[in-house]
Design a protein around this motif. Structure first.
Motif, PDB file in Angstrom:
ATOM      1  N   UNK A  37       3.108   7.258  11.687  1.00 43.95           N
ATOM      2  CA  UNK A  37       1.710   7.231  12.134  1.00 43.95           C
ATOM      3  C   UNK A  37       1.042   5.936  11.667  1.00 43.95           C
ATOM      4  N   UNK A  38      -0.202   5.719  12.137  1.00 46.96           N
ATOM      5  CA  UNK A  38      -0.946   4.502  11.762  1.00 46.96           C
ATOM      6  C   UNK A  38      -1.457   4.678  10.338  1.00 46.96           C
ATOM      7  N   UNK A  39      -0.973   3.817   9.456  1.00 47.54           N
ATOM      8  CA  UNK A  39      -1.068   4.067   8.018  1.00 47.54           C
ATOM      9  C   UNK A  39      -2.048   3.107   7.350  1.00 47.54           C
ATOM     10  N   UNK A  40      -2.872   3.621   6.439  1.00 49.66           N
ATOM     11  CA  UNK A  40      -3.792   2.780   5.675  1.00 49.66           C
ATOM     12  C   UNK A  40      -3.540   2.920   4.183  1.00 49.66           C
ATOM     13  N   UNK A  68       3.388   0.750  10.815  1.00 54.25           N
ATOM     14  CA  UNK A  68       2.086   0.163  11.168  1.00 54.25           C
ATOM     15  C   UNK A  68       1.159   0.340   9.959  1.00 54.25           C
ATOM     16  N   UNK A  69       1.099  -0.715   9.111  1.00 58.44           N
ATOM     17  CA  UNK A  69       0.433  -0.572   7.810  1.00 58.44           C
ATOM     18  C   UNK A  69      -0.713  -1.576   7.670  1.00 58.44           C
ATOM     19  N   UNK A  70      -1.889  -1.075   7.317  1.00 60.60           N
ATOM     20  CA  UNK A  70      -3.024  -1.952   6.992  1.00 60.60           C
ATOM     21  C   UNK A  70      -3.529  -1.571   5.596  1.00 60.60           C
ATOM     22  N   UNK A  71      -3.650  -2.576   4.718  1.00 63.42           N
ATOM     23  CA  UNK A  71      -4.215  -2.332   3.390  1.00 63.42           C
ATOM     24  C   UNK A  71      -5.690  -2.714   3.406  1.00 63.42           C
ATOM     25  N   UNK A  87      -3.693   8.144   8.618  1.00 66.10           N
ATOM     26  CA  UNK A  87      -3.347   8.657   7.286  1.00 66.10           C
ATOM     27  C   UNK A  87      -3.531   7.524   6.272  1.00 66.10           C
ATOM     28  N   UNK A  88      -3.862   7.905   5.045  1.00 68.54           N
ATOM     29  CA  UNK A  88      -4.028   6.914   3.971  1.00 68.54           C
ATOM     30  C   UNK A  88      -3.280   7.359   2.715  1.00 68.54           C
ATOM     31  N   UNK A  89      -2.758   6.370   1.988  1.00 70.74           N
ATOM     32  CA  UNK A  89      -2.368   6.571   0.594  1.00 70.74           C
ATOM     33  C   UNK A  89      -3.340   5.763  -0.252  1.00 70.74           C
ATOM     34  N   UNK A  90      -3.608   6.250  -1.442  1.00 71.33           N
ATOM     35  CA  UNK A  90      -4.635   5.620  -2.282  1.00 71.33           C
ATOM     36  C   UNK A  90      -4.054   5.148  -3.600  1.00 71.33           C
TER      37      UNK A  90
END
Ligand code: FAD
Ligand code: NAG
Ligand code: NAG
Ligand code: NAG
Ligand code: NAG
Ligand code: NAG
Ligand code: NAG
Length: 397
Positions: A185-188, A209-212, A289-292
């Motif tokens: 999925x599109x990941x943040x 597909x990763x954006x920080x 979705x996000x990881x923190x």
């Protein structure tokens, strides 16, 4: 091992006819731990603070060998809001509350285990680690010989609107916990630029597909730290081949567009959350979705009154025993193993329970030996050696 023990007990029984005792340890009174009028609750071998998986595991290990143990829990669990518990074999994809309820139900059949709701406000030791006085928020006082701190961690979330609302439900903390349900999925990534490369390496097998969103932390000072700590970090990011973007613009809010609790596919274990990341200046970027990488703190600092050192927001322990101070053990997320997951909570709780049980028995036996006279003391010496062997064996529990 078994034959050695039987031999030792036979010797003891044969020579102690004058003062026969039964060798069931439960019927031998331990050293007194009634510490007088300060105590108006009950006395226990062990008091466990915290009823998450770490505290429950410690209680189980103590209950199985019939130690009198009291667990006091204020029920502010770290994963309280998460949809499902993962990576806990046998209980994968279980609602966390159901997992804890199953644990409590299993433990409740053991008569020496007591579980109680409440908040402990202080623990003191009048004799430097031999006995402990635990006080709860109702002023009830309990005494014990040992203390287990299973008090967990608390996540410190930023005030940015939308984050607290989606915490554990689209905005996550650990790839092992919740990554798989959001694979491809599109990941943040949310948090400091200092942690971006580490997170990318953790999720790269799940998402491309990763954006920080580093929210203003792309500063010359942080670049300097990264250049030292992770030389070539920018090349490392581009080596993934996934065109990972770093957005430095301040996040003004995160808005939920879709709820994965409602839109999901149980057949593929997929949850479809959707969010807009709203940036200063009015633009927004969609993510699923996000990881923190947000900080965490001790949920309680009770241990500092009884000799526990807290460093880097972890209770410092000896990893071989989980001991944090004389008579005090620290288990689960809150200890300095720096491993924060349910299997680790179970392991550390169990480890502490075994060490505590054996230590209590050793202390009891040592107290008993000093009360014997000449001939009997000699017998106890023999028995003591063999019991050392027994204790070594028990540690293998
Ligand atoms: C969003 C999220 C999702 C997660 N998902 C997973 C997952 O899928 N799989 C996994 O393995 N791990 C997961 N984790 C990690 C997991 O939650 C922790 O590793 C686990 O809860 C640690 O257990 P614990 O017993 O140490 O602490 P906790 O479960 O936090 O329990 C600590 C308990 O101590 C109590 N307590 C604290 N102070 C006092 C006091 N003074 N008096 C009385 N009681 C007190 C608290 O109220 C709480 O009930 C997740 C974590 C987060 C944040
Ligand atoms: C303790 O709290 C739990 C919820 O965490 C609740 O289900 C239970 O009934 C409470 N027990 C008592 C004795 O109040
Ligand atoms: C308390 O115990 C610790 C650890 O055993 C020891 O280092 C310390 O000197 C003791 N303090 C007192 C006042 O007895
Ligand atoms: C004993 O416990 C009660 C609560 O049951 C509390 O109100 C009281 O203050 C306690 N007494 C002492 C001496 O601490
Ligand atoms: C972003 O930075 C602002 C300003 O420093 C801060 O108030 C906010 O909590 C941060 N939000 C996130 C998600 O890091
Ligand atoms: C990132 O944002 C911070 C805070 O606004 C700013 O000081 C810094 O110069 C920005 N970095 C880049 C590379 O633009
Ligand atoms: C855990 O982290 C602390 C600092 O936060 C560090 O001092 C300690 O050595 C770490 N422990 C392990 C086992 O890595």
């Amino acid at each position: 091992m078994k034959s050695v023990i039987s031999f030792a007990l036979a010797v003891f029984v044969a020579t102690s006819n004058a003062n026969p005792i039964t060798l069931d340890p439960r019927s031998i009174p331990g050293p007194s731990y009634d510490i007088g009028p300060a105590s108006n609750g009950s006395s226990f071998d062990v008091i466990i603070i915290g009823g998450g998986p770490a505290g429950l595991s410690a209680l189980s290990g103590l209950a199985r060998v019939r130690r009198n143990a009291l667990l006091i829990d204020s029920a502010e669990y770290r994963n309280a809001e998460t949809r499902h518990l993962h990576d806990m074999i046998g209980y994968d994809h279980t609602v966390p509350a159901a997992f804890r309820a199953a644990a409590r139900e299993g433990i409740s059949k053991y008569p020496t285990a007591t579980m109680q709701n409440g908040t402990v406000v202080s623990i003191t030791s009048p004799d430097n680690g031999t006995t402990f006085i635990t006080t709860d928020s109702n002023g009830q006082i309990y005494t014990s010989k040992k203390v287990v701190l299973a008090t967990g961690l608390r996540d410190i979330l930023p005030d940015t609107p939308g984050i607290k609302e989606a915490w554990s439900r689209g905005i996550y903390w650990c790839p092992w916990c919740d990554g798989y349900e959001h694979r491809d999925q599109r990941f943040g990534i949310l948090g400091s630029i200092l942690d971006v490369v580490g997170t990318v390496f953790e999720v790269i097998t799940l998402n491309k597909d990763i954006i920080a969103f580093v929210n203003g932390t792309w500063t010359p000072e942080n670049v300097e730290i990264l250049n030292t700590k992770r030389p070539g970090w920018q090349q490392q990011l581009s080596s993934t081949g996934y065109n990972i973007q770093i957005i430095n613009t301040t996040i003004t809010s995160i808005t939920r567009i879709q709820d994965g609790a409602l839109v999901n596919d149980p057949n593929t274990d997929s949850e479809f959350d959707r969010f807009n990341v709203n940036l200063e200046g009015g633009s927004f970027i969609e993510r699923d979705v996000f990881m923190t990488n947000f900080p965490s703190k001790q949920r309680s600092y009770l241990g500092t009154e009884i000799g526990v050192q807290v460093y880097g927001e972890k209770m410092i322990i000896d990893p071989a025993s989980m001991r944090a101070a004389t008579g005090v053990w620290a288990v689960g997320d809150a200890n300095s193993d720096n491993s924060t997951n349910v299997p680790h909570a179970l392991y550390t709780g169990k480890k502490a329970a075994v060490v505590i049980h054996v230590e209590l028995e050793r202390e009891f036996a040592e107290g008993y030996v000093t009360k014997r006279d000449g001939e009997e003391e000699e017998v106890m010496g023999v028995m003591g050696r063999d019991l050392e062997d027994l204790w070594e064996g028990m540690v293998r529990g």
